[in-house]
Write a protein that holds these residues in place. Structure first.
Motif, PDB file in Angstrom:
ATOM      1  N   SER A  22       0.829  -1.207   0.000  1.00  0.00           N
ATOM      2  CA  SER A  22       0.000   0.000   0.000  1.00  0.00           C
ATOM      3  C   SER A  22       0.863   1.256   0.000  1.00  0.00           C
ATOM      4  O   SER A  22       0.490   2.283  -0.581  1.00  0.00           O
ATOM      5  CB  SER A  22      -0.930   0.001   1.215  1.00  0.00           C
ATOM      6  N   TYR A 109     -14.380  -6.732   3.071  1.00  0.00           N
ATOM      7  CA  TYR A 109     -13.333  -5.783   2.665  1.00  0.00           C
ATOM      8  C   TYR A 109     -12.398  -6.435   1.650  1.00  0.00           C
ATOM      9  O   TYR A 109     -12.136  -5.884   0.577  1.00  0.00           O
ATOM     10  CB  TYR A 109     -12.531  -5.304   3.879  1.00  0.00           C
ATOM     11  N   ASP A 144     -18.346  -1.717   8.038  1.00  0.00           N
ATOM     12  CA  ASP A 144     -17.673  -0.515   8.508  1.00  0.00           C
ATOM     13  C   ASP A 144     -17.330   0.402   7.331  1.00  0.00           C
ATOM     14  O   ASP A 144     -17.501   0.045   6.163  1.00  0.00           O
ATOM     15  CB  ASP A 144     -16.422  -0.873   9.319  1.00  0.00           C
ATOM     16  N   ASP A 146     -14.427   1.530   6.124  1.00  0.00           N
ATOM     17  CA  ASP A 146     -13.381   1.059   5.223  1.00  0.00           C
ATOM     18  C   ASP A 146     -13.934   0.073   4.202  1.00  0.00           C
ATOM     19  O   ASP A 146     -13.618   0.142   3.009  1.00  0.00           O
ATOM     20  CB  ASP A 146     -12.258   0.389   6.024  1.00  0.00           C
ATOM     21  N   THR A 147     -14.760  -0.859   4.669  1.00  0.00           N
ATOM     22  CA  THR A 147     -15.313  -1.876   3.783  1.00  0.00           C
ATOM     23  C   THR A 147     -16.253  -1.257   2.760  1.00  0.00           C
ATOM     24  O   THR A 147     -16.206  -1.576   1.565  1.00  0.00           O
ATOM     25  CB  THR A 147     -16.053  -2.951   4.593  1.00  0.00           C
ATOM     26  N   ALA A 149     -16.236   1.806   1.688  1.00  0.00           N
ATOM     27  CA  ALA A 149     -15.459   2.628   0.763  1.00  0.00           C
ATOM     28  C   ALA A 149     -14.763   1.760  -0.284  1.00  0.00           C
ATOM     29  O   ALA A 149     -14.772   2.079  -1.486  1.00  0.00           O
ATOM     30  CB  ALA A 149     -14.429   3.454   1.531  1.00  0.00           C
ATOM     31  N   MET A 150     -14.175   0.653   0.146  1.00  0.00           N
ATOM     32  CA  MET A 150     -13.522  -0.241  -0.815  1.00  0.00           C
ATOM     33  C   MET A 150     -14.559  -0.845  -1.763  1.00  0.00           C
ATOM     34  O   MET A 150     -14.293  -1.031  -2.954  1.00  0.00           O
ATOM     35  CB  MET A 150     -12.768  -1.339  -0.072  1.00  0.00           C
ATOM     36  N   SER A 195      -8.610   7.001  10.654  1.00  0.00           N
ATOM     37  CA  SER A 195      -8.056   5.890   9.895  1.00  0.00           C
ATOM     38  C   SER A 195      -8.868   5.593   8.637  1.00  0.00           C
ATOM     39  O   SER A 195      -8.309   5.249   7.596  1.00  0.00           O
ATOM     40  CB  SER A 195      -7.984   4.642  10.776  1.00  0.00           C
ATOM     41  N   SER A 196     -10.181   5.734   8.730  1.00  0.00           N
ATOM     42  CA  SER A 196     -11.051   5.393   7.596  1.00  0.00           C
ATOM     43  C   SER A 196     -11.264   6.564   6.638  1.00  0.00           C
ATOM     44  O   SER A 196     -11.851   6.386   5.562  1.00  0.00           O
ATOM     45  CB  SER A 196     -12.403   4.897   8.107  1.00  0.00           C
ATOM     46  N   LEU A 199      -9.784   6.058   2.707  1.00  0.00           N
ATOM     47  CA  LEU A 199     -10.563   5.294   1.732  1.00  0.00           C
ATOM     48  C   LEU A 199     -11.903   5.964   1.450  1.00  0.00           C
ATOM     49  O   LEU A 199     -12.413   5.901   0.335  1.00  0.00           O
ATOM     50  CB  LEU A 199     -10.776   3.866   2.233  1.00  0.00           C
ATOM     51  N   VAL A 237      -2.130   4.024   7.268  1.00  0.00           N
ATOM     52  CA  VAL A 237      -3.165   5.065   7.311  1.00  0.00           C
ATOM     53  C   VAL A 237      -2.792   6.209   6.367  1.00  0.00           C
ATOM     54  O   VAL A 237      -3.642   6.728   5.629  1.00  0.00           O
ATOM     55  CB  VAL A 237      -3.358   5.579   8.749  1.00  0.00           C
ATOM     56  N   ARG A 240      -3.336   5.359   2.705  1.00  0.00           N
ATOM     57  CA  ARG A 240      -4.720   5.391   2.250  1.00  0.00           C
ATOM     58  C   ARG A 240      -5.224   6.811   2.039  1.00  0.00           C
ATOM     59  O   ARG A 240      -6.070   7.053   1.174  1.00  0.00           O
ATOM     60  CB  ARG A 240      -5.610   4.676   3.262  1.00  0.00           C
TER      61      ARG A 240
END
Length: 392
Positions: A22, A109, A144, A146-147, A149-150, A195-196, A199, A237, A240
């Motif tokens: 990443s 995710y 969540d 992150d998931t 967004a991905m 953190s999220s 993304l 982090v 991303r």
């Protein structure tokens, strides 16, 4: 802010430490110096990691991360050098993904990341994309940030490749993106947590046409990241959040450019075609990662975007040719040669300019009109070429 975060992330690259694909992906999307010892070290570690661990010790999500990192480095994930024979990561990714789905040991995710990666390399898993869209629309789903967004990134990529489920995909994208906008409004700029945010920004930047009737407050999100800049210390982090700050996402991971040689090498193009600048963060020998989009808002609206990887010093015509070769049904174009001026683009995606209707294709670099010839515009910190059907 971007340079400070990039410096902090690069400092995490150490010999003999576990390589982070990443980080390499983020460096490439920002146009980092590919000649630097740090970059070379990380790229070499990524390749070695693939050779030693991809087939047996990696999950599908880890393989997907390495594929995107290699693509963004203009490396072919189907031909990773190995002692005996090159390794093809694509069938490895497909097999691992299907096995993990069968045994129900894959997170949504990682499933979204796998779908996105396969879409970028044009190995679409339409069944997996449809299953993801249905999960996003399920009232029992509690994914969540992150998931989600991905998942948005994956389905934005798949949107034009699943025609029989087009409305389902678009319905899921509208539902999820508006949910993220709700969270931004409630959090006064914060989407999930720090953190999220990375993304989430990438997802919302990539899905604007599905955000109806609202549009996301980009400035508010960026201000939130800037306010908490000192709290961004973890390399993952930072990796991303950096792409979204320069208008990029994992959708821009890029593809391997053609490597012509000998009699098949193209002849130089005339000065009538615009010269693409190198990126400010790149060395003169760095391959160019160019986002290229075509837009028609005058009649029978369409908008398509892609990312291509071209050699340094490439001209605009080379970018158009690579995009056409990769997606001929979308980025087809025609040119006309004029004496002393060289080739000019007269048609894109089957739509030609018309002197009676006073329409033509106009090119922009980061919203600044391109003029004829070279050196007539100032590059930004990333390159986005836009072809817009216009009137005069």
């Amino acid at each position: 802010m971007v340079r400070e975060l990039l410096r902090c992330m690069e400092e995490s690259i150490q010999p003999h430490a576990r390589s982070n694909p990443s980080v390499l992906l983020a460096m490439n999307l920002l146009g980092a110096d590919i000649e630097s010892p740090t970059y070379r070290l990380l790229l070499q570690e990524i390749k070695e990691e693939v050779v030693t661990r991809a087939q047996k010790a990696m999950t599908s999500g880890q393989v997907a991360e390495h594929v995107l990192a290699l693509l963004s480095s203009c490396q072919d994930p189907r031909q990773v050098p190995a002692p005996e024979e090159p390794i093809n990561l694509i069938p490895i990714l497909q097999q691992k993904m299907h096995e993990e789905i069968t045994h129900n040991v894959i997170s949504w995710y990682n499933r979204s990341l796998d779908i996105l990666t396969l879409c970028v390399v044009k190995e679409h898993d339409r069944g997996a994309a449809v299953a993801l869209a249905k999960e996003l629309l399920s009232p029992d789903s509690h994914l969540d940030v992150d998931t989600r967004a991905m998942a948005v990134l994956a389905l934005v990529c798949e949107n034009n490749t699943v025609p029989y489920e087009e409305h389902l995909i678009q319905w899921a994208l509208g539902n999820v993106t508006n949910g993220l906008l709700d969270e931004q409004e409630k959090g006064k700029g914060m989407i999930g947590n720090l953190s999220s945010m990375g993304l989430a920004i990438q997802a919302l930047e990539s899905s604007r046409k599905f955000q109806a009737p609202r549009r996301w407050d980009r400035a508010q999100a960026f201000h939130m990241v800037q306010t908490h800049e000192q709290e961004y210390t973890q390399p993952m982090v930072i990796a991303r959040v950096l792409p979204g700050l320069v208008g990029k996402s994992y959708l821009n991971a890029g593809r391997v450019p053609p490597r012509p040689h000998g009699d098949h090498a193209p002849a130089p193009f005339s000065v009538g075609v615009f010269q693409l600048p190198t990126l400010p963060l790149s060395s003169p020998t760095a391959p160019l990662m160019v986002q290229y989009s075509i837009t028609n808002t005058l009649k029978n609206y369409f908008h398509y975007s892609t990312s291509v990887c071209v050699p340094p010093g490439s001209r605009l015509l080379q970018v158009l040719q690579v995009a056409r070769d990769e997606k001929p049904q979308i980025f087809s174009f025609e040119t006309v040669n004029y004496d002393h001026l060289g080739p000019f683009v007269v048609s894109i995606h089957g739509l030609a300019g018309n002197t009676t209707e006073r329409t033509y294709w106009q090119f922009f670099s980061c919203w600044s009109p391109l003029q004829q010839g070279v050196g007539t515009y100032r590059p930004k910190n990333w390159e986005h070429i836009q072809a817009i059907f216009s009137t005069y």
